[in-house]
Design an enzyme around this catalytic site. Structure first.
Site, short mmCIF file in Angstrom:
data_model
loop_
_atom_site.label_atom_id
_atom_site.label_comp_id
_atom_site.label_asym_id
_atom_site.label_seq_id
_atom_site.Cartn_x
_atom_site.Cartn_y
_atom_site.Cartn_z
N ALA A 1 -0.35 14.48 -12.34
CA ALA A 1 -0.53 13.18 -13.01
C ALA A 1 -0.82 13.27 -14.50
O ALA A 1 -0.65 12.28 -15.22
CB ALA A 1 -1.64 12.40 -12.32
N GLY A 2 -1.30 14.43 -14.99
CA GLY A 2 -1.75 14.48 -16.39
C GLY A 2 -0.59 14.36 -17.37
O GLY A 2 0.47 14.92 -17.10
N PRO A 3 -0.76 13.62 -18.45
CA PRO A 3 -1.96 12.92 -18.93
C PRO A 3 -2.14 11.50 -18.36
O PRO A 3 -3.09 10.83 -18.72
CB PRO A 3 -1.75 12.87 -20.44
CG PRO A 3 -0.26 12.84 -20.60
CD PRO A 3 0.31 13.63 -19.46
N GLY A 4 -1.23 11.04 -17.51
CA GLY A 4 -1.54 9.79 -16.81
C GLY A 4 -0.68 8.60 -17.17
O GLY A 4 -0.98 7.48 -16.77
N GLY A 5 0.41 8.82 -17.91
CA GLY A 5 1.27 7.70 -18.30
C GLY A 5 1.90 7.04 -17.08
O GLY A 5 1.79 5.82 -16.89
N LYS A 6 2.54 7.84 -16.25
CA LYS A 6 3.20 7.25 -15.07
C LYS A 6 2.16 6.74 -14.09
O LYS A 6 2.35 5.72 -13.44
CB LYS A 6 4.14 8.26 -14.41
CG LYS A 6 5.33 8.60 -15.29
CD LYS A 6 6.26 9.58 -14.67
CE LYS A 6 7.20 10.17 -15.70
NZ LYS A 6 6.53 11.14 -16.63
N GLU B 1 -4.30 16.20 -10.58
CA GLU B 1 -3.84 17.02 -11.71
C GLU B 1 -4.60 18.34 -11.68
O GLU B 1 -5.80 18.37 -11.41
CB GLU B 1 -4.09 16.26 -13.03
CG GLU B 1 -4.11 17.08 -14.29
CD GLU B 1 -2.79 17.80 -14.61
OE1 GLU B 1 -1.71 17.19 -14.49
OE2 GLU B 1 -2.86 19.00 -14.97
N CYS C 1 11.39 16.11 -16.75
CA CYS C 1 11.95 15.67 -18.04
C CYS C 1 12.80 16.82 -18.57
O CYS C 1 12.67 17.24 -19.71
CB CYS C 1 10.88 15.22 -19.02
SG CYS C 1 9.70 16.46 -19.49
C1 LIG Z 1 5.36 16.65 -16.67
S1 LIG Z 1 3.64 16.68 -16.67
C2 LIG Z 1 3.23 15.19 -15.81
C3 LIG Z 1 3.27 13.96 -16.70
C4 LIG Z 1 2.58 12.78 -16.07
N1 LIG Z 1 3.14 12.45 -14.77
C5 LIG Z 1 2.63 11.55 -16.95
O1 LIG Z 1 3.52 10.72 -16.79
O2 LIG Z 1 1.75 11.40 -17.80
C6 LIG Z 1 3.27 17.89 -15.47
C7 LIG Z 1 1.79 18.04 -15.17
O3 LIG Z 1 1.66 18.93 -14.06
C8 LIG Z 1 0.47 19.65 -14.24
N2 LIG Z 1 0.50 20.83 -13.33
C9 LIG Z 1 0.96 22.07 -13.59
N3 LIG Z 1 0.82 22.84 -12.50
C10 LIG Z 1 0.27 22.07 -11.54
C11 LIG Z 1 -0.15 22.29 -10.21
N4 LIG Z 1 -0.01 23.48 -9.62
N5 LIG Z 1 -0.69 21.26 -9.52
C12 LIG Z 1 -0.83 20.05 -10.09
N6 LIG Z 1 -0.48 19.77 -11.36
C13 LIG Z 1 0.07 20.78 -12.07
C14 LIG Z 1 0.45 19.97 -15.71
O4 LIG Z 1 -0.87 20.31 -16.12
C15 LIG Z 1 0.96 18.65 -16.29
O5 LIG Z 1 -0.12 17.82 -16.60
#
Ligand SMILES: C[S@@+](CC[C@H](N)C(=O)[O-])C[C@H]1O[C@@H](n2cnc3c(N)ncnc32)[C@H](O)[C@@H]1O
Length: 457
Positions: free
Chosen positions: A272-277, A296, A392
């Site tokens: 989820a990070g940083p949480g936009g979606k 996250e 993305c």
């Molecule tokens: C593409 S970003 C997500 C963007 C987010 N959905 C948004 O819209 O703001 C991918 C995220 O996956 C997290 N991540 C990486 N490995 C992970 C894991 N094993 N389990 C959960 N999250 C993970 C990263 O820290 C990152 O925040």
């Protein structure tokens, strides 16, 4: 007073706007900083706002994006390898190239301010060197330089694209495989255009009518700003709206639009990070009485999710957890989003340094992680529920490859046709029938990929 003290003292004879730009290039190069994060704080440090801030932003972002082109031109003007030039002098000369070749800054101003920068940061000898090199650069325009330093595209297409459109060769190859040779140059050109700022109205908390700008063509929640600071929009400042690319909005739209049979109460955003979606999903979930768990792995990014979801309805949990070994009951969710960590090669417009930082070697580790995350998500969704896998990135191993291997190893999963869920979006079919692929040059969005998987057994 505090504001004034925080500012860097101006050096006599050195333009603070260009000095600020050079500082950002140094942070990006030395500290692996992200341009978008470091730029605002450097602008603040130097007390730059308005037109000066806009000039510094274009100078920094454009220079970093077009570095591949400018280095090829500098190489033709220097009698030793560009890699042997002292890094801070090279940074300053790249800034000079961008002003001379892409910003219509008069040559005398671009050259003299660059020489001042080099002298302030290095030696007077380096100043003379930079002066001589940039005078050569100024002798012709960008098109003429490309005619000289880039090979014939029919003879060496990858090297041509790499120099003319300033992308590493491996990235050119990956993008060609994904988009096809016919549209490759359009895509690479779109990567070099800074995206316009897009806002999202979070349903139930704000409406698009409250937002300034033009409605986005495809997302029912988006608005494209003509300019100005999004932080000054009341709905954004209050967290009822946010800044979000239209492609990312469409991921949440597809996730919410997929049909599920029976119960539809428990939604999960596994990365989820940083949480936009998550913020848009929570708003959509709240409207139909469902609740979202936002999960996250990284603690500090989970903190960003908390901030993004502050005041939101429809949130049943914000959890710091590794999505490959999730702490949730099997088959307990109705919808799961896996917005996976990826190369990000679909968002090069908004991350100027990303194309230079990513390595082809990153791919394998990311693909393995993506597969594990999707497998875990399949275990978490109940029969009849859906998993939406999104990246993305349009890189085929992250899209077609991951979907193929998941389908092979999970007989209890079916790939559904997601394209009808975006009825107004033309030409968005992905590399596997039923999947979706958006493109910057076609849709004006990041190159988001989506695959909708239904748990059957
Ligand atoms: C593409 S970003 C997500 C963007 C987010 N959905 C948004 O819209 O703001 C991918 C995220 O996956 C997290 N991540 C990486 N490995 C992970 C894991 N094993 N389990 C959960 N999250 C993970 C990263 O820290 C990152 O925040």
């Amino acid at each position: 007073m505090a504001d004034v003290q925080a500012r860097r003292p101006a050096r006599p004879g050195v333009d603070p706007v260009r000095l600020a730009a050079l500082e950002v290039l140094k942070s990006v190069r030395v500290d692996d900083a992200y341009t978008n994060l470091v730029l605002p704080s450097v602008l603040r440090d130097f007390g730059l706002s308005g037109r000066d801030a806009a000039f510094a932003t274009e100078l920094v972002s454009g220079t970093i994006r077009r570095r591949g082109t400018y280095d090829a031109i500098l190489a033709a003007c220097i009698d030793r390898p560009v890699s042997k030039v002292e890094a801070k002098v090279l940074d300053a000369m790249r800034l000079g190239c961008h002003q001379l070749l892409s910003m219509r800054v008069p040559a005398h101003a671009a050259i003299s301010t660059t020489v001042d920068l080099v002298r302030a940061k290095g030696s007077s000898g380096a100043g003379g060197f930079a002066n001589a090199v940039l005078r050569r650069v100024a002798q012709q325009d960008l098109a003429a330089w490309l005619g000289q330093v880039a090979p014939d595209p029919r003879v060496a297409p990858t090297r041509y694209a790499s120099i003319a459109y300033s992308h590493p060769r491996w990235v050119v190859d990956e993008l060609r495989s994904a988009v096809g040779a016919e549209e490759l140059f359009d895509l690479l050109a779109a990567d070099n255009e800074p995206p316009r700022v897009t806002l999202v109205a979070r349903p139930g908390r704000s409406t698009r009518d409250e937002l300034p700008g033009e409605p986005t063509p495809y997302s029912p929640f988006g608005s494209v700003l003509a300019g100005g600071d999004p932080g000054e929009v009341a709905a954004v400042a209050g967290g009822r709206a946010g800044v979000q690319d239209e492609g990312s909005q469409l991921v949440a739209v597809v996730m919410a639009a997929a049909t599920v049979e029976g119960r539809d109460e428990r939604w999960l955003d596994l990365c989820a990070g940083p949480g936009g979606k998550a913020a848009l999903l929570a708003a959509l979930a709240a409207q139909r009485g469902a609740g979202l768990v936002a999960s996250e792995r990284q603690e500090h990014r989970a903190g960003l999710v908390r901030r993004s979801l502050r005041g939101a309805d429809g949130v049943t949990g914000i959890v710091t957890a590794d999505g490959t070994v999730p702490p949730y009951r099997a088959a307990s969710f109705d919808r799961v989003l896996v917005d996976a960590p990826c190369t990000g090669l679909g968002a090069l417009r908004r991350r100027p340094e990303a194309r230079w930082r990513r390595r082809a070697d990153d791919l394998l580790g990311l693909v393995l992680l993506q597969r594990r995350l999707v497998s875990a998500a399949i275990g978490l969704v109940r029969p009849g529920g859906v998993v939406l896998y999104a990246t993305c990135s349009p890189v085929l191993s992250e899209t077609r490859g991951v979907v193929g291997s998941v389908l092979e190893t999970h007989p209890d999963v079916r790939l559904e046709d997601a394209v009808p869920l975006l009825p107004g979006v033309p030409r968005c079919a992905g590399p596997v029938p039923g999947t979706i692929q958006l493109w910057p040059h076609r849709h004006g969005t990041d190159a988001m990929f989506m695959a909708l998987l239904r748990r059957t057994g």
